[in-house]
Design an enzyme around this catalytic site. Structure first.
Site, PDB file in Angstrom:
ATOM      1  N   LYS A 252      21.244 -10.028  34.444  1.00 62.67           N
ATOM      2  CA  LYS A 252      21.548 -11.370  35.001  1.00 62.67           C
ATOM      3  C   LYS A 252      21.587 -12.445  33.804  1.00 62.67           C
ATOM      4  O   LYS A 252      22.489 -13.198  33.642  1.00 62.67           O
ATOM      5  CB  LYS A 252      20.474 -11.852  35.564  1.00 62.67           C
ATOM      6  CG  LYS A 252      20.096 -13.236  35.915  1.00 62.67           C
ATOM      7  CD  LYS A 252      20.891 -13.921  37.138  1.00 62.67           C
ATOM      8  CE  LYS A 252      20.994 -15.268  37.331  1.00 62.67           C
ATOM      9  NZ  LYS A 252      19.894 -16.033  36.674  1.00 62.67           N
TER      10      LYS A 252
ATOM     11  N   SER B 271      14.798 -17.807  39.676  1.00 62.74           N
ATOM     12  CA  SER B 271      13.667 -18.804  39.746  1.00 62.74           C
ATOM     13  C   SER B 271      14.256 -20.095  40.030  1.00 62.74           C
ATOM     14  O   SER B 271      13.470 -21.005  40.889  1.00 62.74           O
ATOM     15  CB  SER B 271      12.766 -18.937  38.759  1.00 62.74           C
ATOM     16  OG  SER B 271      12.313 -17.582  38.450  1.00 62.74           O
ATOM     17  N   ARG B 272      15.447 -20.604  39.601  1.00 61.68           N
ATOM     18  CA  ARG B 272      16.060 -21.726  39.509  1.00 61.68           C
ATOM     19  C   ARG B 272      16.731 -22.151  40.977  1.00 61.68           C
ATOM     20  O   ARG B 272      17.077 -23.315  41.313  1.00 61.68           O
ATOM     21  CB  ARG B 272      16.973 -22.093  38.344  1.00 61.68           C
ATOM     22  CG  ARG B 272      16.374 -22.172  36.994  1.00 61.68           C
ATOM     23  CD  ARG B 272      16.925 -22.842  36.008  1.00 61.68           C
ATOM     24  NE  ARG B 272      16.217 -23.501  34.762  1.00 61.68           N
ATOM     25  CZ  ARG B 272      16.127 -22.336  33.692  1.00 61.68           C
ATOM     26  NH1 ARG B 272      16.747 -21.338  33.629  1.00 61.68           N
ATOM     27  NH2 ARG B 272      15.453 -23.026  32.745  1.00 61.68           N
TER      28      ARG B 272
ATOM     29  N   MET C 218      19.619 -13.623  42.304  1.00 60.81           N
ATOM     30  CA  MET C 218      18.389 -14.117  42.294  1.00 60.81           C
ATOM     31  C   MET C 218      17.995 -14.822  41.024  1.00 60.81           C
ATOM     32  O   MET C 218      18.228 -14.255  39.848  1.00 60.81           O
ATOM     33  CB  MET C 218      17.300 -12.835  42.767  1.00 60.81           C
ATOM     34  CG  MET C 218      17.599 -12.737  43.943  1.00 60.81           C
ATOM     35  SD  MET C 218      16.075 -11.515  44.577  1.00 60.81           S
ATOM     36  CE  MET C 218      16.673 -11.062  46.141  1.00 60.81           C
TER      37      MET C 218
ATOM     38  N   GLY D  47      14.391  -9.662  41.454  1.00 58.75           N
ATOM     39  CA  GLY D  47      15.005  -9.414  40.099  1.00 58.75           C
ATOM     40  C   GLY D  47      13.936  -9.071  39.259  1.00 58.75           C
ATOM     41  O   GLY D  47      14.121  -7.827  38.453  1.00 58.75           O
ATOM     42  N   HIS D  48      12.901  -9.615  38.961  1.00 59.73           N
ATOM     43  CA  HIS D  48      12.038  -9.652  38.086  1.00 59.73           C
ATOM     44  C   HIS D  48      11.047  -8.124  38.620  1.00 59.73           C
ATOM     45  O   HIS D  48      10.905  -7.389  37.606  1.00 59.73           O
ATOM     46  CB  HIS D  48      10.820 -10.521  38.175  1.00 59.73           C
ATOM     47  CG  HIS D  48      11.271 -11.875  37.747  1.00 59.73           C
ATOM     48  ND1 HIS D  48      11.369 -12.860  38.562  1.00 59.73           N
ATOM     49  CD2 HIS D  48      11.662 -12.294  36.635  1.00 59.73           C
ATOM     50  CE1 HIS D  48      11.805 -13.971  37.950  1.00 59.73           C
ATOM     51  NE2 HIS D  48      11.833 -13.727  36.752  1.00 59.73           N
TER      52      HIS D  48
ATOM     53  N   GLY E 198       7.660 -15.933  34.584  1.00 64.63           N
ATOM     54  CA  GLY E 198       6.915 -15.585  36.045  1.00 64.63           C
ATOM     55  C   GLY E 198       7.773 -16.391  37.046  1.00 64.63           C
ATOM     56  O   GLY E 198       8.812 -16.293  37.191  1.00 64.63           O
ATOM     57  N   TYR E 199       7.042 -16.668  38.151  1.00 65.57           N
ATOM     58  CA  TYR E 199       7.553 -16.953  39.448  1.00 65.57           C
ATOM     59  C   TYR E 199       8.532 -15.816  39.890  1.00 65.57           C
ATOM     60  O   TYR E 199       9.816 -16.109  40.125  1.00 65.57           O
ATOM     61  CB  TYR E 199       8.316 -18.319  39.505  1.00 65.57           C
ATOM     62  CG  TYR E 199       8.375 -18.993  40.729  1.00 65.57           C
ATOM     63  CD1 TYR E 199       7.336 -19.388  41.280  1.00 65.57           C
ATOM     64  CD2 TYR E 199       9.692 -19.189  41.551  1.00 65.57           C
ATOM     65  CE1 TYR E 199       7.422 -20.321  42.425  1.00 65.57           C
ATOM     66  CE2 TYR E 199       9.583 -19.739  42.816  1.00 65.57           C
ATOM     67  CZ  TYR E 199       8.607 -20.286  43.355  1.00 65.57           C
ATOM     68  OH  TYR E 199       8.610 -20.910  44.427  1.00 65.57           O
TER      69      TYR E 199
ATOM     70  N   GLN F  49      12.048 -22.321  24.255  1.00 67.89           N
ATOM     71  CA  GLN F  49      13.422 -21.989  24.582  1.00 67.89           C
ATOM     72  C   GLN F  49      14.002 -23.099  25.663  1.00 67.89           C
ATOM     73  O   GLN F  49      15.364 -22.792  26.281  1.00 67.89           O
ATOM     74  CB  GLN F  49      13.571 -20.780  25.567  1.00 67.89           C
ATOM     75  CG  GLN F  49      12.860 -20.518  26.473  1.00 67.89           C
ATOM     76  CD  GLN F  49      12.843 -19.063  27.124  1.00 67.89           C
ATOM     77  OE1 GLN F  49      12.136 -18.128  26.330  1.00 67.89           O
ATOM     78  NE2 GLN F  49      13.368 -18.522  28.214  1.00 67.89           N
TER      79      GLN F  49
HETATM   80  P1  AMP Z   1      13.025 -15.067  33.517  1.00 67.25           P
HETATM   81  O1  AMP Z   1      11.728 -15.068  34.190  1.00 67.25           O
HETATM   82  O2  AMP Z   1      13.961 -15.851  34.176  1.00 67.25           O
HETATM   83  O3  AMP Z   1      12.999 -15.169  32.132  1.00 67.25           O
HETATM   84  O4  AMP Z   1      13.535 -13.631  33.777  1.00 67.25           O
HETATM   85  C1  AMP Z   1      12.767 -12.536  32.960  1.00 67.25           C
HETATM   86  C2  AMP Z   1      13.616 -11.168  33.221  1.00 67.25           C
HETATM   87  O5  AMP Z   1      13.910 -10.777  34.679  1.00 67.25           O
HETATM   88  C3  AMP Z   1      14.839 -11.428  32.215  1.00 67.25           C
HETATM   89  O6  AMP Z   1      15.034 -10.068  31.578  1.00 67.25           O
HETATM   90  C4  AMP Z   1      15.939 -11.548  33.374  1.00 67.25           C
HETATM   91  O7  AMP Z   1      17.314 -11.185  32.983  1.00 67.25           O
HETATM   92  C5  AMP Z   1      15.368 -10.859  34.705  1.00 67.25           C
HETATM   93  N1  AMP Z   1      15.981 -11.109  35.799  1.00 67.25           N
HETATM   94  C6  AMP Z   1      16.113 -12.573  36.224  1.00 67.25           C
HETATM   95  N2  AMP Z   1      16.785 -12.465  37.364  1.00 67.25           N
HETATM   96  C7  AMP Z   1      17.093 -11.472  37.690  1.00 67.25           C
HETATM   97  C8  AMP Z   1      18.047 -10.731  38.783  1.00 67.25           C
HETATM   98  N3  AMP Z   1      18.611 -11.733  39.548  1.00 67.25           N
HETATM   99  N4  AMP Z   1      18.448  -9.629  38.487  1.00 67.25           N
HETATM  100  C9  AMP Z   1      17.749  -8.709  37.682  1.00 67.25           C
HETATM  101  N5  AMP Z   1      17.225  -9.287  36.626  1.00 67.25           N
HETATM  102  C10 AMP Z   1      16.688 -10.404  36.627  1.00 67.25           C
END
Ligand code: AMP
Length: 281
Positions: free
Chosen positions: A149, A186-187, A184, A36-37, A31-32, A61
């Site tokens: 990413k 969330s952190r 990009m 990228g998402h 989420g958030y 995780q």
């Molecule tokens: P997360 O919510 O951080 O677990 O990310 C969910 C999905 O979004 C994962 O497959 C990440 O690799 C992808 N993701 C996060 N940041 C990016 C980004 N900047 N560009 C492309 N995919 C991203």
């Protein structure tokens, strides 16, 4: 767009969609949402009849001293942006429904989870593979989209899917960056404005190394030295790892060949950021 919170209802809905001959595309997330998402959702939307996005800040995780409690959340905004980008269903399970106190089973991918991010985040990938295995069984997708990413994560998930014969395809999607190059994440919201400036050194160093390769440099040590120099010139950075690897096996390379990926993890202040770049000749 539908919000589904119950595992049972998600499985029944997915089963019905399959019976109707619909292709299910799946985007698992914490989420958030940022671009990228949303780029993953848009990609899934191009290939699927129904796009299911999961939002679940998966506790298993996160390490004991990591940012589980502070991890940014904004379901209302996520709901809106997911819908605008082509999501049909958000699966938004409750924590205690995903992991009952009787939960005993974990999925563990050997060796490739013990290096790179796995060495500084023990058990992280076990949490990721276990939750993805559960989500795949709940959402029943024909394919799932992961971002490059989290490069190591995408390789680990592909390995799990292959080894355990999950009946779905894993598609990867390129890194989306801010205009100034910062990947990009969330952190990034944790960064102060000074740290945000120092964080630019991650992409700048990767680009510099990529240019060195284009100019004929084949020695990983020289590339790593150049990256180290750029990143460590910033006050708020502390390098976790810099590695040049084969993109399928994740093995460190002794020489740059046709297939290579530079992967890095750097603490900027207290925030651990990761980034990577293709580094083929
Ligand atoms: P997360 O919510 O951080 O677990 O990310 C969910 C999905 O979004 C994962 O497959 C990440 O690799 C992808 N993701 C996060 N940041 C990016 C980004 N900047 N560009 C492309 N995919 C991203």
């Amino acid at each position: 767009m539908k919000i589904i919170r119950s595992i049972d209802q998600m499985q029944k809905t997915a089963e019905l969609l399959r019976q109707e001959g619909k292709t299910i595309g799946f985007v698992p997330t914490l989420g958030y949402f940022h671009e990228g998402h949303l780029s993953l959702i848009r990609l899934a939307n191009k290939k699927a009849d129904t796009v299911i996005v999961s939002i679940f800040v998966n506790p298993t995780q996160f390490g004991p001293n990591e940012d589980l409690d502070n991890y940014p959340r904004n379901f209302k905004k996520d709901k809106k942006t997911a819908e605008m980008n082509g999501a049909d269903i958000i699966f938004y399970p409750e924590k205690n429904k995903m992991y009952s106190p009787e939960h005993l089973t974990n999925v563990y991918v050997d060796s490739i989870t013990e290096i790179l991010c796995g060495s500084s985040r023990p058990d992280h990938f076990k949490g990721v593979t276990t939750v993805c295995a559960k989500l795949f069984n709940i959402v029943k997708p024909h394919f799932a989209v992961f971002g490059e990413k989290d490069f190591q994560q995408s390789v680990v998930i592909k390995q799990m899917v292959k080894d355990l014969n999950f009946d779905l395809d894993i598609i990867t999607s390129p890194i989306i960056r801010e205009d100034d190059g910062l990947a990009m994440s969330s952190r990034n919201t944790y960064l102060s404005s000074e740290e945000r400036k120092d964080a630019l050194s991650l992409f700048q160093s990767l680009r510099a190394a990529q240019k060195m390769i284009q100019n004929g440099e084949k020695n990983p040590d020289k590339l790593k030295d150049a990256i180290t120099k750029i990143i460590s010139s910033k006050k708020n950075t502390k390098i976790d790892y810099i590695q040049i690897i084969h993109p399928q096996t994740l093995n460190p390379l002794k020489q740059i060949k046709e297939q290579a990926r530079i992967v890095i993890a750097v603490f900027v202040g207290k925030t651990r950021l990761i980034d990577n770049i293709a580094a083929e000749i």
